[in-house]
Design a protein around this motif. Sequence first.
Motif, PDB file in Angstrom:
ATOM      1  N   LEU A   1     -36.830  21.999 -44.102  1.00 33.18           N
ATOM      2  CA  LEU A   1     -36.207  21.198 -45.159  1.00 33.18           C
ATOM      3  C   LEU A   1     -37.078  21.193 -46.415  1.00 33.18           C
ATOM      4  O   LEU A   1     -36.570  21.352 -47.537  1.00 33.18           O
ATOM      5  N   VAL A   2     -38.372  21.022 -46.238  1.00 34.33           N
ATOM      6  CA  VAL A   2     -39.293  21.028 -47.381  1.00 34.33           C
ATOM      7  C   VAL A   2     -39.253  22.381 -48.081  1.00 34.33           C
ATOM      8  O   VAL A   2     -39.217  22.458 -49.322  1.00 34.33           O
ATOM      9  N   HIS A   3     -39.260  23.450 -47.288  1.00 35.94           N
ATOM     10  CA  HIS A   3     -39.179  24.804 -47.867  1.00 35.94           C
ATOM     11  C   HIS A   3     -37.871  24.985 -48.636  1.00 35.94           C
ATOM     12  O   HIS A   3     -37.869  25.563 -49.739  1.00 35.94           O
ATOM     13  N   LEU A   4     -36.789  24.480 -48.082  1.00 34.41           N
ATOM     14  CA  LEU A   4     -35.474  24.572 -48.751  1.00 34.41           C
ATOM     15  C   LEU A   4     -35.507  23.873 -50.103  1.00 34.41           C
ATOM     16  O   LEU A   4     -34.993  24.400 -51.105  1.00 34.41           O
ATOM     17  N   LEU A   5     -36.121  22.696 -50.136  1.00 30.86           N
ATOM     18  CA  LEU A   5     -36.181  21.938 -51.392  1.00 30.86           C
ATOM     19  C   LEU A   5     -37.091  22.619 -52.415  1.00 30.86           C
ATOM     20  O   LEU A   5     -36.779  22.667 -53.608  1.00 30.86           O
ATOM     21  N   GLN A   6     -38.189  23.134 -51.949  1.00 31.86           N
ATOM     22  CA  GLN A   6     -39.145  23.776 -52.863  1.00 31.86           C
ATOM     23  C   GLN A   6     -38.577  25.059 -53.468  1.00 31.86           C
ATOM     24  O   GLN A   6     -38.809  25.360 -54.645  1.00 31.86           O
ATOM     25  N   GLU A   7     -37.836  25.812 -52.662  1.00 33.28           N
ATOM     26  CA  GLU A   7     -37.298  27.095 -53.121  1.00 33.28           C
ATOM     27  C   GLU A   7     -35.889  26.974 -53.695  1.00 33.28           C
ATOM     28  O   GLU A   7     -35.334  27.970 -54.187  1.00 33.28           O
ATOM     29  N   GLY A   8     -35.288  25.793 -53.628  1.00 30.79           N
ATOM     30  CA  GLY A   8     -33.931  25.597 -54.155  1.00 30.79           C
ATOM     31  C   GLY A   8     -32.876  26.357 -53.384  1.00 30.79           C
ATOM     32  O   GLY A   8     -31.931  26.905 -53.969  1.00 30.79           O
ATOM     33  N   LEU A   9     -33.013  26.400 -52.050  1.00 30.91           N
ATOM     34  CA  LEU A   9     -32.132  27.225 -51.218  1.00 30.91           C
ATOM     35  C   LEU A   9     -30.854  26.478 -50.828  1.00 30.91           C
ATOM     36  O   LEU A   9     -30.505  26.352 -49.648  1.00 30.91           O
ATOM     37  N   VAL A  10     -30.166  25.964 -51.821  1.00 29.92           N
ATOM     38  CA  VAL A  10     -28.886  25.281 -51.603  1.00 29.92           C
ATOM     39  C   VAL A  10     -27.793  26.059 -52.317  1.00 29.92           C
ATOM     40  O   VAL A  10     -27.987  26.530 -53.438  1.00 29.92           O
ATOM     41  N   THR A  11     -26.655  26.200 -51.666  1.00 31.95           N
ATOM     42  CA  THR A  11     -25.504  26.893 -52.248  1.00 31.95           C
ATOM     43  C   THR A  11     -24.412  25.882 -52.564  1.00 31.95           C
ATOM     44  O   THR A  11     -24.156  24.972 -51.769  1.00 31.95           O
ATOM     45  N   SER A  12     -23.773  26.056 -53.712  1.00 29.99           N
ATOM     46  CA  SER A  12     -22.662  25.186 -54.103  1.00 29.99           C
ATOM     47  C   SER A  12     -21.340  25.917 -53.864  1.00 29.99           C
ATOM     48  O   SER A  12     -21.086  26.966 -54.450  1.00 29.99           O
ATOM     49  N   LEU A  13     -20.517  25.371 -52.983  1.00 29.94           N
ATOM     50  CA  LEU A  13     -19.178  25.904 -52.729  1.00 29.94           C
ATOM     51  C   LEU A  13     -18.153  25.067 -53.482  1.00 29.94           C
ATOM     52  O   LEU A  13     -18.393  23.895 -53.775  1.00 29.94           O
ATOM     53  N   LEU A  14     -17.011  25.656 -53.787  1.00 25.44           N
ATOM     54  CA  LEU A  14     -15.970  24.968 -54.536  1.00 25.44           C
ATOM     55  C   LEU A  14     -14.682  24.920 -53.719  1.00 25.44           C
ATOM     56  O   LEU A  14     -14.199  25.955 -53.246  1.00 25.44           O
ATOM     57  N   GLN A  15     -14.141  23.713 -53.536  1.00 27.64           N
ATOM     58  CA  GLN A  15     -12.857  23.563 -52.843  1.00 27.64           C
ATOM     59  C   GLN A  15     -11.835  22.986 -53.836  1.00 27.64           C
ATOM     60  O   GLN A  15     -12.103  21.978 -54.492  1.00 27.64           O
ATOM     61  N   PRO A  16     -10.661  23.608 -53.936  1.00 33.60           N
ATOM     62  CA  PRO A  16      -9.711  23.185 -54.959  1.00 33.60           C
ATOM     63  C   PRO A  16      -9.027  21.856 -54.647  1.00 33.60           C
ATOM     64  O   PRO A  16      -8.805  21.502 -53.486  1.00 33.60           O
TER      65      PRO A  16
END
Length: 574
Positions: free
Chosen positions: A9-24
């Motif tokens: 989780l810390v690595h994810l936050l530091q590297e910005g490893l989040v993807t934004s999906l779009l649902q209509p």
Amino acid sequence: MKDRLHDELVHLLQEGLVTSLLQPIVHLETQQVFGYESLSRGPSDSPLHAAPVLFELAEKYALSDELEALCLKVAAKNWASHALDCHLFVNISPSMLLPSRFSSVQLRELMRRHDLEPQQIVIEISERFPALQLQELKNAIAWLKAEGFSIAIDDLGTGYSGLKLWSDLQPDFVKIDRHFIRDIHEDLVKLEFVRSLVELSDRLGCRLIAEGVENQAELTVVADLGIELIQGFLVGRPKPYPTADLSCLPDRQQVVQKTTGRLARDLCEYVEPVTPDTTLREAWECLQRNLHIFSLPVVQDGRPLGLLHKWRVLELYGSQYGRALFERRAVINFIGRDSLVVDQRSTLDEISQRLIEEDFHYLKQHFIVVDEGIYVGLGTTRRLLKQITQERIEKARYANPLTQLPGNVPINNELDKRLKRVLPFVFIYIDINDFKPLNDILGYQAGDLVITRLAELLLVHFNYKGDFVGHVGGDDFVVMTEREDVDDVCRALQRRFMEMVRSVYPSTVQEQGYMLAQDRDGQPKQFPLSSIAIALIKIESPNEYTSELIADYAADAKKASKIAIDHFYSRLLI
């Protein structure tokens, strides 16, 4: 295991490893995408991929603030890259809006950096999380509303505060949790619960969004309840790019062109009217003299009051002593006052639709035609249906086989007809840019899909009375209209087409923004994703031009529109 998840989780936050999906989120009445909800996910190969796991773990390790801030940044960047003009729904927990954690300066900077407008953004506050400091939350909501943001309550019916939060925050939108939508067509309790929410939202001036609509039966019930906004797998799953499937919507416009030929005045026949004080005997004698007439218009001071039907007179005369009792009485006592009255400029489609809607029990034989309320003549349903059938057959004969839109013969006929009139109109030529590489690489099936979807978009955007949409052939279309807002409509059409066409390409092409294919000389070249070029010819004096001249102007305008940066060119012909 716990330490490993924490480290990940810390690595994810530091590297910005989040993807934004779009649902209509789709508007049922306009049959357009109203907005998209941004949904965050962790890396696809990580145990933190699913949103519930990701956010629960962040809360457990007191990293919720960092995770929500990252999700907002990624959502803003992703949204800005698509340049859409609809709404973006983003989730924020109530605690993030409390004074100790909420920063208006950082929010403004985020909006400025990605060139976002508050009017586009809807802040979703989940009812799943308790709002313990209600007054501070209300203050933050008031600031957001003053800045132009809209507010939504998410997951209504699943959490702590429910209707109290609705009352305190006075949101612009309320999202009904999917639990109450699932199988609503089979659950009377859910149906009545949602019905009560609809009634409450109407009184409070709030818009409802039905979440979790996954099948046609649920959609039908939601639409019947009057809920205009829906979200769910039926219209689109969360994806990295904006896309929606609108084929399931009720009363969706089919790619069949409406009649564009004759009007009510072309079908009516002048039948000498009678006055209200005409006796039934006199009216019957008139009907006997004209055996082809089955109804008499009753008119006073030029304005129709109704119709005296032949069958009604026969009914009266057929009763015992009927003739003796009724023949000296005035016809005003026996007329049908539910007669259909149409303006002489009404189209055949409008008349037929009104005939169907006016009465569920029988189809009226006649309709009264007026000009600004003054009697002009009578039309017959039989003649109307015959004319519509003839037009349908004629159109089918010359229709484009792929889209069923009128082809070159009806296009030329329509253009000649408009040039003979004195009313100004706009001639629009639409062409798909970079269509050949799409067709060559992805196949003819994908190419045909893009063409038919464009035809659908044209019919949706140009559906006013008198609008004409034709398919020249291939990826070329023609529109003729008298609308004054045609520039705005065309730019909206361009945006909708770009939104639609992205979903046709593979995800790798979408991400890189181009397709590698051979040009006409056989050399490799990077082709951008398809768009549309629109050429507008605004004709102020139609009788001064010929169809050949307009075709030449359109060809020149088409070339100019392809050169233009935004693929839009307009020319005025005086």
